[in-house]
Motif scaffolding. Structure first.
Motif, mmCIF file in Angstrom:
data_model
loop_
_atom_site.group_PDB
_atom_site.id
_atom_site.type_symbol
_atom_site.label_atom_id
_atom_site.label_comp_id
_atom_site.label_asym_id
_atom_site.label_seq_id
_atom_site.Cartn_x
_atom_site.Cartn_y
_atom_site.Cartn_z
ATOM 1 N N GLY A 131 0.828 -1.203 0.000
ATOM 2 C CA GLY A 131 0.000 0.000 0.000
ATOM 3 C C GLY A 131 0.861 1.251 0.000
ATOM 4 O O GLY A 131 2.066 1.198 0.255
ATOM 5 N N ARG A 133 0.668 5.614 1.114
ATOM 6 C CA ARG A 133 -0.101 6.606 1.875
ATOM 7 C C ARG A 133 -0.945 7.458 0.931
ATOM 8 O O ARG A 133 -0.497 7.790 -0.170
ATOM 9 C CB ARG A 133 0.859 7.528 2.642
ATOM 10 N N ALA A 134 -2.161 7.804 1.383
ATOM 11 C CA ALA A 134 -3.015 8.686 0.578
ATOM 12 C C ALA A 134 -2.319 10.028 0.408
ATOM 13 O O ALA A 134 -1.753 10.570 1.356
ATOM 14 C CB ALA A 134 -4.360 8.856 1.271
ATOM 15 N N MET A 138 -8.764 13.765 1.584
ATOM 16 C CA MET A 138 -9.803 12.766 1.365
ATOM 17 C C MET A 138 -11.117 13.206 2.026
ATOM 18 O O MET A 138 -11.108 13.588 3.199
ATOM 19 C CB MET A 138 -9.367 11.414 1.950
ATOM 20 N N ARG A 152 -6.402 12.129 6.795
ATOM 21 C CA ARG A 152 -5.565 11.458 5.797
ATOM 22 C C ARG A 152 -4.465 10.606 6.428
ATOM 23 O O ARG A 152 -3.997 9.643 5.820
ATOM 24 C CB ARG A 152 -4.966 12.527 4.885
ATOM 25 N N LEU A 155 -5.144 7.010 6.278
ATOM 26 C CA LEU A 155 -5.638 6.411 5.030
ATOM 27 C C LEU A 155 -4.512 5.943 4.108
ATOM 28 O O LEU A 155 -3.538 6.664 3.890
ATOM 29 C CB LEU A 155 -6.509 7.416 4.277
ATOM 30 N N TRP A 156 -4.682 4.762 3.573
ATOM 31 C CA TRP A 156 -3.732 4.176 2.626
ATOM 32 C C TRP A 156 -4.477 3.700 1.395
ATOM 33 O O TRP A 156 -5.598 3.217 1.511
ATOM 34 C CB TRP A 156 -3.040 2.963 3.267
ATOM 35 N N SER A 157 -3.829 3.794 0.236
ATOM 36 C CA SER A 157 -4.357 3.146 -0.966
ATOM 37 C C SER A 157 -3.753 1.757 -1.011
ATOM 38 O O SER A 157 -2.522 1.615 -0.995
ATOM 39 C CB SER A 157 -3.926 3.907 -2.217
ATOM 40 N N GLN A 159 -2.839 -1.797 -2.668
ATOM 41 C CA GLN A 159 -2.509 -2.344 -3.981
ATOM 42 C C GLN A 159 -2.449 -3.869 -3.882
ATOM 43 O O GLN A 159 -2.788 -4.450 -2.852
ATOM 44 C CB GLN A 159 -1.119 -1.829 -4.418
ATOM 45 N N TYR A 204 4.502 4.420 -5.421
ATOM 46 C CA TYR A 204 3.454 5.028 -6.247
ATOM 47 C C TYR A 204 3.592 4.571 -7.706
ATOM 48 O O TYR A 204 2.705 4.777 -8.510
ATOM 49 C CB TYR A 204 3.512 6.553 -6.145
#
Ligand code: C5P
Length: 227
Positions: A131, A133-134, A138, A152, A155-157, A159, A204
């Protein structure tokens, strides 16, 4: 530490709008699917690749595997209606292994360094996902109106790859199938069992090729890596 990988590749790629499986589109003149497969082909710790494919694409994919000399594919099961079903199809034909990775075939830029950290964490703790970090602010939105700004920092995106002890993922998949639960990733299935899932900070660059712009980003990442 060795692992096997389940690669769902049986999507339709509607959001790409290419009129064919987006994994057959090329980046630097090579199909996206092959870029992803080569990462695992070249990792000495990967002992087997299980690739979920559409029945009607099997022959073409087999020809690509031959052309690009991908030798580690040990199973080519039929994918299912949803991504989760395609992953499940891979698990069904998979040989027993201590650690299994699930990785979207549409993420060609995953690195051996992130894979190594995921496998190690899954081995020690049971479950780990990649993942980042956002980056953006958000907000939660309902009917076009902001209802909340979410902190934020928490929050993590998330993957793929997502790495699990094989028995844990198998149990989670069987439970989801029995109850008809559909998740958007494998971590959700394991979360339901109340098991902790660890985050491994990824990059990223590990984008999922989804829409047309991602092809531009993908070409740029390849060029940047060649510098
Ligand atoms: O559509 P999306 O890119 O989010 O799908 C993620 C991955 O799951 C892709 O590699 C796609 O080929 C695969 N997939 C699948 N079976 C489905 C849907 C998606 O194997 N039914």
């Amino acid at each position: 530490m060795d692992y096997v990988v389940a690669l769902p590749a049986a999507g339709s790629g509607k959001r790409m709008g290419a009129g064919k499986n987006k994994l057959f589109l090329t980046l630097a003149n090579k199909p996206i699917l092959i870029h992803t497969l080569e990462v695992f082909e070249r990792d000495p710790h990967c002992t087997g690749i299980f690739l979920a494919v559409k029945q009607e694409e099997r022959e073409y994919i087999q020809s690509l595997l031959n052309e690009y000399i991908i030798t580690k594919v040990k199973g080519l099961p039929n994918g299912g209606k949803e991504r989760q079903h395609s992953v499940h199809a891979c698990l069904k034909v998979m040989e027993d292994a201590e650690i299994v990775l699930v990785h979207d075939a549409a993420r060609p830029f995953i690195t051996h360094s992130v894979i190594r950290r995921l496998v190690k964490t899954a081995y020690e703790k049971g479950a780990a996902v990649a993942g980042v970090r956002a980056k953006d602010t958000m907000k939660k939105v309902k009917n076009g109106i902001i209802v909340e700004t979410v902190n934020r920092d928490d929050l993590w995106s998330i993957q793929t790859p997502q790495a699990f002890r094989f028995e844990l993922l198998r149990q989670a998949e069987e439970d989801a199938e029995r109850t008809g639960f559909l998740g958007t990733d494998e971590a959700m299935l394991v979360e339901r069992l109340g098991h902790e899932i660890h985050i491994v900070e990824s990059s990223y660059e590990n984008i999922k090729i989804t829409t047309k712009e991602d092809l531009i980003f993908g070409e740029a990442i390849i060029k940047h890596r060649q510098l």
